[in-house]
Design a protein around this motif. Sequence first.
Motif, mmCIF file in Angstrom:
data_model
loop_
_atom_site.group_PDB
_atom_site.id
_atom_site.type_symbol
_atom_site.label_atom_id
_atom_site.label_comp_id
_atom_site.label_asym_id
_atom_site.label_seq_id
_atom_site.Cartn_x
_atom_site.Cartn_y
_atom_site.Cartn_z
ATOM 1 N N SER A 51 38.505 51.922 46.065
ATOM 2 C CA SER A 51 38.279 50.557 45.603
ATOM 3 C C SER A 51 38.091 50.537 44.086
ATOM 4 C CB SER A 51 37.035 49.999 46.309
ATOM 5 O OG SER A 51 36.724 48.716 45.827
ATOM 6 N N ASN A 55 40.037 48.571 40.943
ATOM 7 C CA ASN A 55 39.267 47.703 40.044
ATOM 8 C C ASN A 55 39.493 48.090 38.571
ATOM 9 O OD1 ASN A 55 37.138 45.516 40.504
ATOM 10 N ND2 ASN A 55 36.115 46.790 38.981
ATOM 11 N N THR A 83 45.265 42.011 42.477
ATOM 12 C CA THR A 83 44.397 42.526 43.541
ATOM 13 C C THR A 83 45.103 42.472 44.892
ATOM 14 O OG1 THR A 83 42.493 41.715 42.282
ATOM 15 C CG2 THR A 83 42.098 42.328 44.575
ATOM 16 N N PRO A 90 39.812 40.016 45.982
ATOM 17 C CA PRO A 90 38.858 39.795 44.884
ATOM 18 C C PRO A 90 37.496 39.391 45.464
ATOM 19 C CG PRO A 90 40.679 38.178 44.833
ATOM 20 C CD PRO A 90 40.801 38.931 46.113
ATOM 21 N N VAL A 131 35.392 41.756 36.990
ATOM 22 C CA VAL A 131 36.208 41.845 38.200
ATOM 23 C C VAL A 131 35.528 42.716 39.261
ATOM 24 C CG1 VAL A 131 38.354 41.493 36.925
ATOM 25 C CG2 VAL A 131 37.598 43.815 37.390
ATOM 26 N N SER A 132 35.712 42.317 40.491
ATOM 27 C CA SER A 132 35.098 43.030 41.615
ATOM 28 C C SER A 132 36.112 43.038 42.745
ATOM 29 C CB SER A 132 33.833 42.304 42.064
ATOM 30 O OG SER A 132 33.062 41.911 40.942
ATOM 31 N N THR A 133 36.244 44.207 43.377
ATOM 32 C CA THR A 133 37.322 44.411 44.343
ATOM 33 C C THR A 133 36.786 44.878 45.689
ATOM 34 O OG1 THR A 133 38.836 44.991 42.547
ATOM 35 C CG2 THR A 133 39.429 45.774 44.754
ATOM 36 N N SER A 140 33.790 47.410 44.674
ATOM 37 C CA SER A 140 33.631 47.958 43.326
ATOM 38 C C SER A 140 33.471 46.801 42.352
ATOM 39 C CB SER A 140 34.828 48.831 42.957
ATOM 40 O OG SER A 140 36.027 48.105 43.136
ATOM 41 N N ASP A 141 32.996 47.112 41.146
ATOM 42 C CA ASP A 141 32.567 46.055 40.228
ATOM 43 C C ASP A 141 32.567 46.615 38.799
ATOM 44 O OD1 ASP A 141 31.413 43.687 39.348
ATOM 45 O OD2 ASP A 141 29.438 44.077 40.213
ATOM 46 N N THR A 283 33.712 53.062 37.643
ATOM 47 C CA THR A 283 34.501 51.972 37.042
ATOM 48 C C THR A 283 34.006 51.729 35.639
ATOM 49 O OG1 THR A 283 32.962 50.200 37.686
ATOM 50 C CG2 THR A 283 34.736 50.719 39.232
#
Length: 284
Positions: A51, A55, A83, A90, A131-133, A140-141, A283
């Motif tokens: 993840s 991201n 994404t 997202p 962004v966060s996935t 993830s962030d 990340t």
Amino acid sequence: MKKFSKVLRFTPKNYPDEVEAKVQQYKREGYKLPGRHALRTPEQLAGIRESAKINTALLDYLSENIREGMTTADIDHMVYAFTTDHDAIPAPFLYEGFPKSVCTSLNDVVCHGIPSPRVRLKEGDILNVDVSTIYKGYFSDASRMYIIGQASEEARRLVQVARECRDIGVQAARPWARLGDVGAAIQEHAEKNGYSVVRDLCGHGVGLQFHEEPDVEHYGRRGTGMLIVPGMTFTIEPMINAGAYDVFIDEDDGWTVFTEDGALSAQWESMILITEDGNEVLTQ
Ligand code: MF3
Ligand code: CO
């Protein structure tokens, strides 16, 4: 906030004996420890890493494409397309009612700015894109600052110091240190530079959910707060204000956080894994 201090059972099978022994010793000494769900299993970690890769690739893609003249809604569209092209979701979209796929926070917006076709990037702006996935259920962030064209010396310095604050926080996040050590290191660097650290928002555990225990404050005192233990994954994302740390939320949209005094704010966010001898940046 859940009372994680009351959930103190660990899963020894996932940890080397040495880690488990230390945890038990600290536990006897009365330290505040993360709950066992905060310590990732190898399987979970594999998913979180996948993840995190998407991201980070997304932020790299945005770094190449964000420019003067586009709107923050254009950025939202890029985030959604990238994404979903990677079979991911997202995380912000419809999170507690958030209406878009990404947070875009411009100038005196501290965080949680909502992308809009009416907000157009112009020379001298500073913009945080957060962004966060979600990929196969793992979260993830991360966020970065983007400077549009030539910004003022003061704006550039704020962006730079905010980045240093994040990096200094990451360096302080070591196994068997305390969360207060992380906050104190960040706060010292911000205040030494004449800036303030936002108090009302914090970093957080992330991986199995978007926001998990613990809260990671970006100010504080050394030797206080939860013990940092190998296997934790959390963010460090200090919001640094050029003026005072006070903020308010936009009444109309219920999300956008502004500096109370109208001064600029900057933020960089990383997600890290605590390892046995330091940490790994997942990340940034
Ligand atoms: N990405 C933000 C963070 O760093 C959270 C955004 S919540 C949203 O924690 F709903 F606004 F997306
Ligand atoms: Co975050």
